[in-house]
Design an enzyme around this catalytic site. Structure first.
Site, PDB file in Angstrom:
ATOM      1  N   SER A 164     -31.102  17.033  32.618  1.00 41.75           N
ATOM      2  CA  SER A 164     -29.386  16.950  32.558  1.00 41.75           C
ATOM      3  C   SER A 164     -29.231  15.404  32.988  1.00 41.75           C
ATOM      4  O   SER A 164     -29.518  14.598  31.670  1.00 41.75           O
ATOM      5  CB  SER A 164     -28.570  18.527  33.987  1.00 41.75           C
ATOM      6  OG  SER A 164     -27.760  18.016  33.954  1.00 41.75           O
ATOM      7  N   ASP A 268     -25.478  26.468  27.185  1.00 39.32           N
ATOM      8  CA  ASP A 268     -25.205  25.331  27.602  1.00 39.32           C
ATOM      9  C   ASP A 268     -24.073  24.954  27.266  1.00 39.32           C
ATOM     10  O   ASP A 268     -23.856  24.661  25.969  1.00 39.32           O
ATOM     11  CB  ASP A 268     -26.458  25.281  27.485  1.00 39.32           C
ATOM     12  CG  ASP A 268     -25.938  23.259  28.308  1.00 39.32           C
ATOM     13  OD1 ASP A 268     -25.428  23.154  28.928  1.00 39.32           O
ATOM     14  OD2 ASP A 268     -27.135  22.495  27.712  1.00 39.32           O
ATOM     15  N   HIS A 298     -27.784  26.274  31.287  1.00 37.62           N
ATOM     16  CA  HIS A 298     -28.496  24.571  32.166  1.00 37.62           C
ATOM     17  C   HIS A 298     -29.177  25.472  33.828  1.00 37.62           C
ATOM     18  O   HIS A 298     -28.154  25.386  34.070  1.00 37.62           O
ATOM     19  CB  HIS A 298     -26.834  24.331  31.907  1.00 37.62           C
ATOM     20  CG  HIS A 298     -27.176  22.649  32.358  1.00 37.62           C
ATOM     21  ND1 HIS A 298     -27.308  22.352  31.568  1.00 37.62           N
ATOM     22  CD2 HIS A 298     -27.244  21.957  33.192  1.00 37.62           C
ATOM     23  CE1 HIS A 298     -27.362  20.309  31.469  1.00 37.62           C
ATOM     24  NE2 HIS A 298     -27.307  20.389  33.032  1.00 37.62           N
TER      25      HIS A 298
END
Length: 331
Positions: A164, A268, A298
Site C-alpha cells: 500500500s 482492490d 486490499h
C-alpha cells in the site's frame, strides 16, 4: 466479493471502526487495537531485533534473520520492507507487520529489514521517502550488524518491498537510489528488485475500479484514501502530485530502476492505477512481473488464513530467486 473467514472479517471490521465516515482516523481507538510485538532475538526459527538508523530523525528498523544450518555461509538476499497504513498508521512492531515480515523472512529465505519511517500528520511529503533512502544508506555503510544477522548478507541482492503506502515508497525510494547510484561513487548496495504490493497510487480522476469497489473491502475506501493523501501531500497539492500519480507519458523512470513485481488484487479499488503504472514501466522499457489474485481485496497479504496470502509469499520467493545477484558480496 468472496466470503472471508470470520477471523479476517473481524479484523477488517475493527480497522473500519477506527475510521470515521469522512475517512479520518479515530487515533485513540486505533491505538487501542494496534497491538505490538516485542522483538525475539532468541527465537529458534526467525530471530528479530531492533536497530537505530538515525536517532535525530527517529528512524529505526526491525531486522528479521532466518536460522540456517550449522556451517552454512551462503549469503542471503536482503529485503528492505516499508509497511503500509496510508503514511499515517502502524509500525514495524505492529502485530500484522511483525507477523508478515517473519513469514517473508522464512518463506523467501532473506534477511528482512522492516523500516520505521516518520508518519503523518507530523511529517508530510517527502519525509517518508527521505527515511527510506536513509535506511539504504545505513545498510550501504554499515550493513546488517553481525550480532543481529548471524548469516552473511549479499548487499548486491537488495530488494525493496512494501505494501500500500509502503509500495508507493518502494517506487520513490528506488527512483532516488537509482539517481544516487548514477551520480555517486560505486555503492555496495545494489537494488536487485522492487516489489510493490498493491501500491498506494492515485490521481484526481476517479477510475472505474474506485467507483465499483469502494465498498467491496473494509480496509480501504475512497474516503480513507483521499484523507491519507490530504495528510501526506504538501499543503494545497492535489492527487495529481507526482508522489501520487506515477503513470503516464510525463512520468520519469530512472535508467537504473530495478526489475519490478507489482501485486494486483481483483477486488482492490486501486487496481486500475496499478495497471496504468505497469503500462508506464513497460513503455519505459523496464522489466515488470505482474502477479494477480482475482479474489483478493486490499490488504489480503496480511492474513495468513487466506490461500492467496500464502501464495503471495511463494510468488515473492520466486521473484527474488530470479533476480538476486549471481555473485556474492560478503559483509
Amino acid at each position: 466479493m468472496p466470503s472471508l473467514p470470520w477471523t479476517v472479517s473481524i479484523q477488517t471490521a475493527a480497522y473500519a471502526i477506527a475510521h470515521r465516515l469522512d475517512g479520518s482516523i479515530r487515533r485513540s481507538l486505533f491505538s487501542i487495537g494496534d497491538l505490538k510485538k516485542a522483538p525475539r532475538p532468541n527465537a529458534s526459527e526467525v530471530r528479530s531485533a531492533d536497530i537505530t538508523i538515525d536517532a535525530s530523525r527517529g528512524i529505526s528498523a526491525r531486522v528479521f534473520s532466518p536460522s540456517t544450518a550449522a556451517g552454512d555461509t551462503t549469503p542471503l538476499p536482503v529485503v528492505v520492507f516499508f509497511h503500509g497504513g496510508g503514511f499515517a498508521l502502524f509500525s514495524a512492531a505492529s502485530r500484522p507487520y511483525d507477523t508478515l515480515c517473519r513469514r517473508l523472512c522464512r518463506g523467501v529465505g532473506a534477511v528482512v529489514v522492516s523500516v520505521n519511517y516518520r508518519l503523518v500528520p507530523e511529517h508530510r511529503f517527502p519525509a517518508a521517502y527521505e527515511d527510506g533512502v536513509a535506511a539504504l544508506q545505513y545498510l550501504d555503510g554499515i550493513a546488517v550488524p553481525a550480532d543481529l544477522a548471524p548469516v552473511p548478507v549479499d548487499l548486491s541482492s537488495c530488494f525493496l518491498a512494501g505494501d500500500s503506502s509502503g509500495g508507493n515508497m518502494v517506487h520513490h525510494v528506488a527512483q532516488r537510489w537509482a539517481a544516487m547510484s548514477a551520480a555517486s561513487p560505486p555503492l555496495r548496495l545494489r537494488l536487485a528488485g522492487a516489489i510493490m504490493i498493491q501500491p498506494f497510487f492515485g490521481g484526481e480522476e476517479r477510475t472505474a475500479a474506485e467507483m465499483i469497489f469502494d465498498k467491496a473491502c473494509r480496509i480501504l475506501t475512497i474516503a480513507r484514501a483521499d484523507h491519507y493523501w490530504r495528510e501526506f501531500l504538501p499543503e494545497g497539492a492535489t492527487r495529481d502530485h507526482p508522489a501520487a500519480r506515477v503513470c503516464g507519458d510525463g512520468v520519469e523512470i530512472a535508467e537504473a530502476f530495478p526489475p519490478a513485481m507489482v501485486v494486483v488484487g481483483g477486488f482492490d479499488l486501486l487496481k486500475d492505477w496499478h495497471t496504468r503504472y505497469v503500462e508506464t514501466l513497460r513503455r519505459k522499457g523496464k522489466v515488470v512481473s505482474v502477479v494477480e489474485y482475482p479474489d483478493a481485496f486490499h490488504g489480503f497479504y496480511a492474513f495468513p488464513e487466506l490461500a492467496d496470502s500464502r501464495k503471495f509469499v511463494e510468488d515473492m520467493r520466486l521473484f527474488v530467486d530470479e533476480h538476486r545477484s549471481k555473485r556474492s558480496l560478503l559483509v
